[in-house]
Design a protein around this motif. Structure first.
Motif, PDB file in Angstrom:
ATOM      1  N   THR A  69       1.850  10.056  -5.048  1.00 29.50           N
ATOM      2  CA  THR A  69       2.991  10.990  -4.793  1.00 29.50           C
ATOM      3  C   THR A  69       3.877  11.428  -5.961  1.00 29.50           C
ATOM      4  O   THR A  69       3.853  12.622  -6.336  1.00 29.50           O
ATOM      5  CB  THR A  69       3.969  10.613  -3.594  1.00 29.50           C
ATOM      6  OG1 THR A  69       3.267  10.081  -2.634  1.00 29.50           O
ATOM      7  CG2 THR A  69       4.841  11.462  -3.371  1.00 29.50           C
ATOM      8  N   LEU A  70       4.205  10.381  -6.747  1.00 31.61           N
ATOM      9  CA  LEU A  70       5.246  10.502  -8.014  1.00 31.61           C
ATOM     10  C   LEU A  70       4.244  10.334  -9.256  1.00 31.61           C
ATOM     11  O   LEU A  70       5.005  10.838 -10.052  1.00 31.61           O
ATOM     12  CB  LEU A  70       6.122   9.412  -7.769  1.00 31.61           C
ATOM     13  CG  LEU A  70       7.016   9.424  -6.677  1.00 31.61           C
ATOM     14  CD1 LEU A  70       7.872   8.148  -6.742  1.00 31.61           C
ATOM     15  CD2 LEU A  70       7.771  10.731  -6.378  1.00 31.61           C
ATOM     16  N   GLY A  71       3.036  10.036  -9.209  1.00 33.31           N
ATOM     17  CA  GLY A  71       2.262  10.445 -10.430  1.00 33.31           C
ATOM     18  C   GLY A  71       2.735   9.316 -11.694  1.00 33.31           C
ATOM     19  O   GLY A  71       2.845   9.611 -12.836  1.00 33.31           O
ATOM     20  N   ILE A  72       3.433   8.196 -11.235  1.00 31.06           N
ATOM     21  CA  ILE A  72       3.556   6.874 -11.902  1.00 31.06           C
ATOM     22  C   ILE A  72       2.338   6.257 -12.062  1.00 31.06           C
ATOM     23  O   ILE A  72       2.022   5.913 -11.264  1.00 31.06           O
ATOM     24  CB  ILE A  72       4.702   6.199 -11.398  1.00 31.06           C
ATOM     25  CG1 ILE A  72       5.932   7.172 -11.296  1.00 31.06           C
ATOM     26  CG2 ILE A  72       5.072   5.173 -12.292  1.00 31.06           C
ATOM     27  CD1 ILE A  72       7.031   6.574 -10.435  1.00 31.06           C
ATOM     28  N   PRO A  73       2.124   5.818 -13.456  1.00 28.75           N
ATOM     29  CA  PRO A  73       0.722   5.059 -13.479  1.00 28.75           C
ATOM     30  C   PRO A  73       0.949   3.719 -13.031  1.00 28.75           C
ATOM     31  O   PRO A  73       2.045   3.004 -12.902  1.00 28.75           O
ATOM     32  CB  PRO A  73       0.815   4.994 -15.094  1.00 28.75           C
ATOM     33  CG  PRO A  73       1.642   5.978 -15.716  1.00 28.75           C
ATOM     34  CD  PRO A  73       2.700   6.204 -14.493  1.00 28.75           C
ATOM     35  N   THR A  74      -0.143   3.249 -12.205  1.00 27.53           N
ATOM     36  CA  THR A  74      -0.109   2.188 -11.640  1.00 27.53           C
ATOM     37  C   THR A  74      -1.720   1.448 -12.029  1.00 27.53           C
ATOM     38  O   THR A  74      -2.285   2.062 -12.501  1.00 27.53           O
ATOM     39  CB  THR A  74       0.156   1.974 -10.140  1.00 27.53           C
ATOM     40  OG1 THR A  74      -1.133   2.675  -9.439  1.00 27.53           O
ATOM     41  CG2 THR A  74       1.457   2.716  -9.897  1.00 27.53           C
ATOM     42  N   ALA A  75      -1.867   0.323 -11.763  1.00 28.52           N
ATOM     43  CA  ALA A  75      -3.393   0.040 -11.678  1.00 28.52           C
ATOM     44  C   ALA A  75      -3.943   0.625 -10.540  1.00 28.52           C
ATOM     45  O   ALA A  75      -3.245   0.855  -9.505  1.00 28.52           O
ATOM     46  CB  ALA A  75      -3.352  -1.803 -11.297  1.00 28.52           C
ATOM     47  N   PRO A  76      -5.294   0.448 -10.667  1.00 31.16           N
ATOM     48  CA  PRO A  76      -6.025   1.074  -9.556  1.00 31.16           C
ATOM     49  C   PRO A  76      -5.822   0.098  -8.327  1.00 31.16           C
ATOM     50  O   PRO A  76      -5.740  -0.837  -8.190  1.00 31.16           O
ATOM     51  CB  PRO A  76      -7.632   0.982 -10.089  1.00 31.16           C
ATOM     52  CG  PRO A  76      -7.417   0.232 -10.974  1.00 31.16           C
ATOM     53  CD  PRO A  76      -6.190   0.261 -11.685  1.00 31.16           C
ATOM     54  N   PHE A  77      -5.893   0.779  -7.196  1.00 33.86           N
ATOM     55  CA  PHE A  77      -5.793   0.032  -5.816  1.00 33.86           C
ATOM     56  C   PHE A  77      -6.454   0.673  -4.644  1.00 33.86           C
ATOM     57  O   PHE A  77      -6.733   1.844  -4.640  1.00 33.86           O
ATOM     58  CB  PHE A  77      -4.272  -0.042  -5.542  1.00 33.86           C
ATOM     59  CG  PHE A  77      -3.670   1.345  -5.049  1.00 33.86           C
ATOM     60  CD1 PHE A  77      -3.112   2.044  -6.178  1.00 33.86           C
ATOM     61  CD2 PHE A  77      -3.515   1.755  -3.875  1.00 33.86           C
ATOM     62  CE1 PHE A  77      -2.640   3.198  -6.015  1.00 33.86           C
ATOM     63  CE2 PHE A  77      -3.174   2.836  -3.677  1.00 33.86           C
ATOM     64  CZ  PHE A  77      -2.396   3.718  -4.580  1.00 33.86           C
ATOM     65  N   LEU A 130       0.649  -1.335  -0.046  1.00 35.11           N
ATOM     66  CA  LEU A 130       0.035  -0.116   0.133  1.00 35.11           C
ATOM     67  C   LEU A 130       0.825   1.394   0.081  1.00 35.11           C
ATOM     68  O   LEU A 130       0.681   2.242  -0.557  1.00 35.11           O
ATOM     69  CB  LEU A 130      -0.852  -0.024   1.276  1.00 35.11           C
ATOM     70  CG  LEU A 130      -2.055   1.333   1.109  1.00 35.11           C
ATOM     71  CD1 LEU A 130      -2.712   1.081   0.057  1.00 35.11           C
ATOM     72  CD2 LEU A 130      -2.491   1.469   2.646  1.00 35.11           C
ATOM     73  N   ARG A 131       1.797   1.119   0.885  1.00 37.77           N
ATOM     74  CA  ARG A 131       2.628   2.680   1.020  1.00 37.77           C
ATOM     75  C   ARG A 131       3.512   2.455  -0.325  1.00 37.77           C
ATOM     76  O   ARG A 131       3.784   3.639  -0.856  1.00 37.77           O
ATOM     77  CB  ARG A 131       3.731   2.112   2.082  1.00 37.77           C
ATOM     78  CG  ARG A 131       4.657   3.199   2.606  1.00 37.77           C
ATOM     79  CD  ARG A 131       5.271   3.054   3.845  1.00 37.77           C
ATOM     80  NE  ARG A 131       6.414   3.916   4.115  1.00 37.77           N
ATOM     81  CZ  ARG A 131       6.968   3.905   5.187  1.00 37.77           C
ATOM     82  NH1 ARG A 131       6.893   3.019   6.069  1.00 37.77           N
ATOM     83  NH2 ARG A 131       8.003   4.596   5.201  1.00 37.77           N
ATOM     84  N   GLU A 132       3.849   1.691  -0.921  1.00 34.29           N
ATOM     85  CA  GLU A 132       4.736   1.319  -2.309  1.00 34.29           C
ATOM     86  C   GLU A 132       3.936   1.966  -3.407  1.00 34.29           C
ATOM     87  O   GLU A 132       4.218   2.797  -4.147  1.00 34.29           O
ATOM     88  CB  GLU A 132       5.002   0.137  -2.669  1.00 34.29           C
ATOM     89  CG  GLU A 132       5.692  -0.421  -3.760  1.00 34.29           C
ATOM     90  CD  GLU A 132       5.829  -1.629  -3.978  1.00 34.29           C
ATOM     91  OE1 GLU A 132       6.943  -2.226  -3.582  1.00 34.29           O
ATOM     92  OE2 GLU A 132       4.783  -2.923  -4.262  1.00 34.29           O
ATOM     93  N   LYS A 133       2.619   1.520  -3.363  1.00 31.88           N
ATOM     94  CA  LYS A 133       1.586   1.862  -4.680  1.00 31.88           C
ATOM     95  C   LYS A 133       1.269   3.519  -4.299  1.00 31.88           C
ATOM     96  O   LYS A 133       1.292   4.186  -5.405  1.00 31.88           O
ATOM     97  CB  LYS A 133       0.308   1.061  -4.387  1.00 31.88           C
ATOM     98  CG  LYS A 133       0.419  -0.179  -5.326  1.00 31.88           C
ATOM     99  CD  LYS A 133       0.528  -0.057  -6.770  1.00 31.88           C
ATOM    100  CE  LYS A 133       0.424  -1.199  -7.788  1.00 31.88           C
ATOM    101  NZ  LYS A 133       0.996  -2.350  -7.218  1.00 31.88           N
ATOM    102  N   THR A 134       1.121   3.745  -3.165  1.00 29.87           N
ATOM    103  CA  THR A 134       0.701   5.265  -2.741  1.00 29.87           C
ATOM    104  C   THR A 134       1.820   6.096  -3.158  1.00 29.87           C
ATOM    105  O   THR A 134       1.784   7.164  -3.850  1.00 29.87           O
ATOM    106  CB  THR A 134       0.354   5.292  -1.153  1.00 29.87           C
ATOM    107  OG1 THR A 134      -0.598   4.520  -0.969  1.00 29.87           O
ATOM    108  CG2 THR A 134      -0.268   6.771  -0.990  1.00 29.87           C
ATOM    109  N   LEU A 135       3.218   5.506  -2.727  1.00 29.18           N
ATOM    110  CA  LEU A 135       4.239   6.687  -3.172  1.00 29.18           C
ATOM    111  C   LEU A 135       4.390   6.692  -4.721  1.00 29.18           C
ATOM    112  O   LEU A 135       4.493   7.557  -5.401  1.00 29.18           O
ATOM    113  CB  LEU A 135       5.560   5.901  -2.740  1.00 29.18           C
ATOM    114  CG  LEU A 135       6.868   6.589  -3.259  1.00 29.18           C
ATOM    115  CD1 LEU A 135       6.991   8.052  -2.709  1.00 29.18           C
ATOM    116  CD2 LEU A 135       8.181   5.809  -2.821  1.00 29.18           C
ATOM    117  N   LEU A 136       4.067   5.553  -5.510  1.00 32.43           N
ATOM    118  CA  LEU A 136       4.424   5.439  -6.941  1.00 32.43           C
ATOM    119  C   LEU A 136       3.416   6.181  -7.643  1.00 32.43           C
ATOM    120  O   LEU A 136       3.611   7.255  -8.383  1.00 32.43           O
ATOM    121  CB  LEU A 136       4.294   4.047  -7.459  1.00 32.43           C
ATOM    122  CG  LEU A 136       5.419   3.120  -6.962  1.00 32.43           C
ATOM    123  CD1 LEU A 136       5.223   1.583  -7.438  1.00 32.43           C
ATOM    124  CD2 LEU A 136       6.788   3.567  -7.722  1.00 32.43           C
ATOM    125  N   SER A 137       1.950   6.056  -7.206  1.00 35.06           N
ATOM    126  CA  SER A 137       0.913   6.709  -8.018  1.00 35.06           C
ATOM    127  C   SER A 137       0.665   8.040  -7.691  1.00 35.06           C
ATOM    128  O   SER A 137       0.670   8.900  -8.103  1.00 35.06           O
ATOM    129  CB  SER A 137      -0.129   5.552  -7.726  1.00 35.06           C
ATOM    130  OG  SER A 137      -1.305   6.278  -8.384  1.00 35.06           O
TER     131      SER A 137
END
Lengths: 361, 361
Positions: free
Chosen positions: A108-116, A99-106
Motif C-alpha cells: 500500500t505505502l511503497g515502503i521497502p521491506t524484505a520480500p514476504f 502479514l497485514r503490517e507488511k502488506t500495508l508498509l510494502s
C-alpha cells in the motif's frame, strides 16, 4: 484528563510516571496482582478480555490506550464501543499481524521491506521458500515478541523442522536481510495530525531481545525514516506514539516492523529528549499539543535483563540514569534500563564504557 | 531501599516520583486523606505526632526524611529512637527555629547575616529595635512559612501593632535588608561527606510566596554561596539536600534562612540539571553516590499559585514542562509549577515571555 492503559508492565509504569506531572491520571488493567505499574498509579486487576473490568475501565477514564499490541481483538472492539481508544483498533490490528503490517508498509505505502509471503500450509511454505529464496525467516503472524515465534531457514532441509516448530497457526515467510545495522524511528502524531519525529536510534538485539539503543542525531538516514513513518502515520490516521523498526542494508532502509505504542528503543527520550516518548504519547491521545522531540545532549540506553546491577555502582557513573521497573528478577526478563547522557559524543563513549564495565562485573 | 517521608504534599510527591525509577520505594505520612503524594505512592494517614503511625512508618522503611521542617519536635525525637533519620533531628531543630539558625550561621560559622536579636517580651522588642535600628522585621522563631508570622516595623510607632500581632510566642527581630536580589543555593551532602552544589538561583517573592526562580550558572556569587553552604553542611554533619536563601546587598551575600529539605527554588533541577534535587536527596539519605548537579541548558521556574493555567496553552510553549501537584484550586495555594528550559539564554528569555503571557491571560 484520565487515561486507561491496557497492561500494567514497565511501559504502563513509565506512562503513568509521565502522566503525574501533567495532571493526567492513569488507571492500568492487568491480571497480575503485582503488576509493576500498580506501584505508581491506580490498577484494576483482571484479564485483558474481562468484560466487566474493561467496562469499569472505560467508565473511569476519558481515553484508553495500550502498552502492548497483543490485546485480544474482541477486547479492543468492545472497548472501542465504550470509550475513545488511541491508537485506533485498526492501527492495533495492523501492528499485531505481521502479514497485514507488511502488506500495508510494502504494497500500500511503497515502503521497502524484505520480500514476504503468507504461509498457511506446508505446501505454501515450500512455494514461498522457492519464490523468496533462502535464508528466510518463518514467523507467526501474531503474538510474536522478543524473538519468540520465529525460525530461520537456511536450507530446504530446515523446512521440516520449521514447520514442526511453528506450523498450525497463520505464518509469514520473510526474506532474510543481511543488514549492516538495525535502527528504529519513533514518532508521535497528535489528534489534529501534527507529526513529530525523534532522532533515529541504532539498536542491538541479542537472541531477539533489545539490549542497547544509541540515539543518532543527524543520521544520514533520518530523512528516509521520517518519510516512511510519516506515510504510515497518515495512512492509519494514527494518534499517539509509534515505533518503526528498520534494517539498513547498503544505503537502503527496509521496514521490518511497527509497534503501535511507546517502544523500548525510545526509553532514552526520558532524559535525552526535550519531551519523552511517554509524555508525547499522553499528550497526543489526550488532544494536547505535542512537545519538542529535539535531543538534549547525546544518549544511549542499556536494557537490564534478568536482574538489576548494583545500584551504587551505576549511580557513581556521571550521567547514568537508572530506571528500575520494580519487577522481580527472572532470567530473560526486562527488569530495568540505564540511560547514559553526555554533552558530547566523546564523553558519551567514555560513560558508555563505564556502564558496560559495571554491567559485566 | 524504602524511605518514609513525613508530609504528603508536593515535595513528598516529587520525592516519590524521583524514587520510583531508582527502585526506592516511598511511604508518606500525612493527616489528609487526599494528600497529593498519596496518588503516586503509598500513604499512611495520621497526624505528624501520631505515635502509632510514626512507629508503623519507622517499621516499614529503612530511613525517614521530611518534606517540611515544622514537624513537632517530639515526633522527630520518637522517630529518631526507632529509625535512621536524615537530615538529623539537630539539623531539623536548627532549620525550624530562626534564632538557633541565625546564631549558627552568624555567630558560630561567621556567615554574614542581617543583625538580629531575640525578642521574648515587649521590653525586649523595644531594646532590640533600638540596637538593630529600623526598618526591621519581627518574626516568630518557629512555624513561619511563605511570609506568614512576620511583621515589618518601619518606625517606633509600629511597635504596638507588631507586638499585638505576634507577641506571646518566642520572636526574633532582624534588621531589614535593602537587597538587590534574593538568591538561593541548594546543595546535597552524602553520608560519607561528599558535597555537591547546584548553580545559584535568583528568586522573586510576592507577598512572601516564591513566584519565580531563575537558575544562574556562572554567577559571580557562586563561590561565596558554596563556601557558606559548605560550612553549614559540615557543621551539622548534614545528610541530604539543604537550601540556603541569601540576600545580595551590594557585592555581599547575607544568609537569610536555611531549609533542611528539598526546596521550591530547586524545582527547575528536574529538567534543568543532570540530577534533580529530589533524586539527590534520596541518593544522599540512602547512602548512594550523589549525581552531577551540572545544569542541562538554561532554566527558569514559575510557581502556579491558586489554580492551574490552561494545560494546552502551557504545553504549546517549546521547552515548557508542567508539574501539576494534583491539588484542588485554592487562593494562595501552590498547585503546580512550570519549568522552562532552553539551549541558550536568548531562547530561554523568549520562552519565559511566552509563559508569562500565558499565565497573565
Amino acid at each position: 484528563m484520565k487515561v486507561g492503559i491496557i497492561g500494567g508492565g514497565q511501559l504502563a509504569r513509565m506512562l503513568a510516571l509521565a502522566g503525574h506531572p501533567l495532571g493526567i491520571e492513569t488507571v492500568v488493567l492487568d491480571p497480575a496482582a503485582d503488576a509493576c505499574a500498580g506501584a505508581v498509579t491506580q490498577q484494576l486487576q483482571g484479564a485483558y478480555d474481562d468484560r466487566d473490568q474493561l467496562k469499569a475501565l472505560a467508565d473511569a477514564v476519558d481515553v484508553v490506550t495500550y502498552e502492548f499490541e497483543n490485546v485480544p481483538e474482541q477486547a479492543v472492539q468492545s472497548l472501542a464501543d465504550l470509550a475513545s481508544v488511541h491508537p485506533s483498533p485498526n492501527a492495533l490490528a495492523t501492528g499485531r499481524d505481521r502479514l497485514r503490517e507488511k502488506t500495508l508498509l510494502s504494497t500500500t505505502l511503497g515502503i521497502p521491506t524484505a520480500p514476504f509471503a503468507t504461509v498457511d500450509s506446508r505446501e505454501e511454505l515450500e512455494s514461498a521458500t522457492a519464490s523468496i529464496g533462502l535464508p528466510a525467516v518463518l514467523k507467526t503472524r501474531t503474538l510474536g515478541y522478543d524473538g519468540k515465534g520465529q525460525y530461520v531457514l537456511r536450507s530446504t532441509a530446515d523446512i521440516d523442522t520449521a514447520w514442526a516448530e511453528l506450523g498450525g497457526v497463520p505464518l509469514i515467510l520473510e526474506g532474510f536481510v543481511e543488514f549492516e545495522r538495525e535502527v528504529s524511528i519513533i514518532a508521535a502524531r497528535s489528534r489534529n495530525g501534527e507529526i513529530r519525529c525523534y532522532p533515529l536510534t541504532e539498536n542491538v538485539h541479542i537472541s531477539g531481545i533489545l539490549r542497547f539503543s544509541h540515539c543518532r542525531p543527524g543520521d544520514p538516514q533520518q530523512a528516509a525514516a521520517e518519510d516512511y513513518i510519516g506515510r504510515l502515520l497518515e495512512s492509519l490516521d494514527y494518534v499517539g506514539v509509534v515505533a518503526l523498526e528498520l534494517f539498513q542494508a547498503g544505503d537502503r532502509l527496509l521496514a521490518n516492523e511497527m509497534a503501535p505504542r511507546v517502544h523500548n528503543s525510545g526509553h532514552w527520550t526520558i532524559e535525552g529528549a526535550e519531551t519523552s516518548q511517554f509524555e508525547n504519547h499522553l499528550r497526543a491521545i489526550c488532544g494536547l499539543p505535542l512537545g519538542p522531540t529535539t535531543p538534549v545532549g547525546y544518549s544511549a540506553m542499556f536494557n537490564l535483563i534478568g536482574d538489576l546491577p548494583d545500584t551504587a555502582a551505576i549511580l557513581a557513573i556521571p550521567g547514568a540514569h537508572l530506571h528500575a521497573y520494580g519487577k522481580a528478577a527472572r532470567e530473560g526478563r526486562k527488569v530495568g534500563h540505564i540511560t547514559v547522557r553526555a554533552e558530547n559524543t566523546t564523553e558519551l563513549k567514555r560513560r558508555m564504557e563505564k556502564v558496560r564495565d559495571t554491567l559485566s562485573t
